[in-house]
Design a protein around this motif. Structure first.
Motif, PDB file in Angstrom:
ATOM      1  N   TYR A   1      -1.119  -6.204   6.444  1.00  0.00           N
ATOM      2  CA  TYR A   1      -1.677  -7.354   7.149  1.00  0.00           C
ATOM      3  C   TYR A   1      -3.185  -7.429   6.930  1.00  0.00           C
ATOM      4  O   TYR A   1      -3.748  -8.507   6.714  1.00  0.00           O
ATOM      5  CB  TYR A   1      -1.340  -7.245   8.640  1.00  0.00           C
ATOM      6  CG  TYR A   1      -1.925  -8.340   9.488  1.00  0.00           C
ATOM      7  CD1 TYR A   1      -1.536  -9.666   9.315  1.00  0.00           C
ATOM      8  CD2 TYR A   1      -2.868  -8.056  10.462  1.00  0.00           C
ATOM      9  CE1 TYR A   1      -2.084 -10.670  10.101  1.00  0.00           C
ATOM     10  CE2 TYR A   1      -3.412  -9.046  11.251  1.00  0.00           C
ATOM     11  CZ  TYR A   1      -3.012 -10.354  11.065  1.00  0.00           C
ATOM     12  OH  TYR A   1      -3.552 -11.346  11.831  1.00  0.00           O
ATOM     13  N   GLY A   2      -3.853  -6.291   6.946  1.00  0.00           N
ATOM     14  CA  GLY A   2      -5.284  -6.251   6.668  1.00  0.00           C
ATOM     15  C   GLY A   2      -5.601  -6.684   5.243  1.00  0.00           C
ATOM     16  O   GLY A   2      -6.591  -7.385   5.001  1.00  0.00           O
TER      17      GLY A   2
ATOM     18  N   TYR B   1       3.808  -7.587   3.398  1.00  0.00           N
ATOM     19  CA  TYR B   1       3.869  -7.602   4.861  1.00  0.00           C
ATOM     20  C   TYR B   1       5.171  -8.228   5.353  1.00  0.00           C
ATOM     21  O   TYR B   1       5.812  -7.711   6.271  1.00  0.00           O
ATOM     22  CB  TYR B   1       2.666  -8.364   5.425  1.00  0.00           C
ATOM     23  CG  TYR B   1       2.698  -8.496   6.930  1.00  0.00           C
ATOM     24  CD1 TYR B   1       2.342  -7.426   7.740  1.00  0.00           C
ATOM     25  CD2 TYR B   1       3.109  -9.684   7.536  1.00  0.00           C
ATOM     26  CE1 TYR B   1       2.381  -7.544   9.119  1.00  0.00           C
ATOM     27  CE2 TYR B   1       3.146  -9.802   8.909  1.00  0.00           C
ATOM     28  CZ  TYR B   1       2.787  -8.736   9.697  1.00  0.00           C
ATOM     29  OH  TYR B   1       2.837  -8.845  11.062  1.00  0.00           O
TER      30      TYR B   1
ATOM     31  N   ALA C   1      -7.900  -9.803   4.307  1.00  0.00           N
ATOM     32  CA  ALA C   1      -9.058  -9.583   3.430  1.00  0.00           C
ATOM     33  C   ALA C   1      -9.024 -10.539   2.243  1.00  0.00           C
ATOM     34  O   ALA C   1     -10.044 -11.123   1.871  1.00  0.00           O
ATOM     35  CB  ALA C   1      -9.093  -8.134   2.954  1.00  0.00           C
TER      36      ALA C   1
ATOM     37  N   ARG D   1       0.413  -2.725   9.216  1.00  0.00           N
ATOM     38  CA  ARG D   1      -0.972  -3.048   9.602  1.00  0.00           C
ATOM     39  C   ARG D   1      -1.899  -3.061   8.394  1.00  0.00           C
ATOM     40  O   ARG D   1      -2.787  -3.910   8.284  1.00  0.00           O
ATOM     41  CB  ARG D   1      -1.482  -2.050  10.633  1.00  0.00           C
ATOM     42  CG  ARG D   1      -0.849  -2.208  11.997  1.00  0.00           C
ATOM     43  CD  ARG D   1      -1.472  -1.232  12.957  1.00  0.00           C
ATOM     44  NE  ARG D   1      -2.888  -1.507  13.097  1.00  0.00           N
ATOM     45  CZ  ARG D   1      -3.452  -1.972  14.200  1.00  0.00           C
ATOM     46  NH1 ARG D   1      -2.714  -2.183  15.260  1.00  0.00           N
ATOM     47  NH2 ARG D   1      -4.745  -2.195  14.254  1.00  0.00           N
ATOM     48  N   LEU D   2      -1.700  -2.125   7.470  1.00  0.00           N
ATOM     49  CA  LEU D   2      -2.508  -2.081   6.259  1.00  0.00           C
ATOM     50  C   LEU D   2      -2.241  -3.311   5.387  1.00  0.00           C
ATOM     51  O   LEU D   2      -3.169  -3.903   4.830  1.00  0.00           O
ATOM     52  CB  LEU D   2      -2.222  -0.800   5.485  1.00  0.00           C
ATOM     53  CG  LEU D   2      -2.989  -0.604   4.182  1.00  0.00           C
ATOM     54  CD1 LEU D   2      -4.479  -0.453   4.481  1.00  0.00           C
ATOM     55  CD2 LEU D   2      -2.467   0.602   3.454  1.00  0.00           C
TER      56      LEU D   2
END
Length: 117
Positions: A8-9, A108, A13, A5-6
């Motif tokens: 992917y963020g 990711y 971004a 998730r990090l």
């Protein structure tokens, strides 16, 4: 390795940062003088919209091929950073965001490889 998730963020971004920097540069901050702004936005920012849906749905295939697009915008950012002072900062920001996009996408894909097989 950070959670998926990090990563992917980080990918999103970097992608949206690249989109914002390019749109701001060509539409408001330093619009082209001899070429219509709409044409420049279509040619420069338009390709960024191709992977948008797949990126928002976290599709691994779209995220992986969007890395090629990130590399093209990385080259563009390096060339902009080489120019005169007004666009140098925006070029460096574009390089920063494309590196975030690329590294986040590769990490990711690697982190979610076990889930897809």
């Amino acid at each position: 390795m950070p959670p998926a998730r990090l990563l992917y963020g980080l990918t999103l971004a970097g992608y949206f940062g690249t989109l914002v920097v390019l749109t701001a540069r060509f539409a408001w901050l330093y619009p082209p003088e001899k070429t219509p702004v709409a044409l420049v936005l279509l040619l420069v920012v338009g390709p960024l919209l191709l992977p948008l849906r797949g990126l928002l749905h976290a599709r691994r295939y779209t995220i992986s091929w969007s890395c090629f697009l990130a590399l093209l915008y990385f080259i563009h950012g390096v060339l902009e950073a080489w120019h005169t002072a007004p666009t140098r900062i925006l070029g460096m920001l574009e390089v920063l965001f494309t590196v975030m996009w690329f590294v986040g996408a590769i990490a990711y894909i690697q982190a979610t490889k076990q889930q897809s097989t």
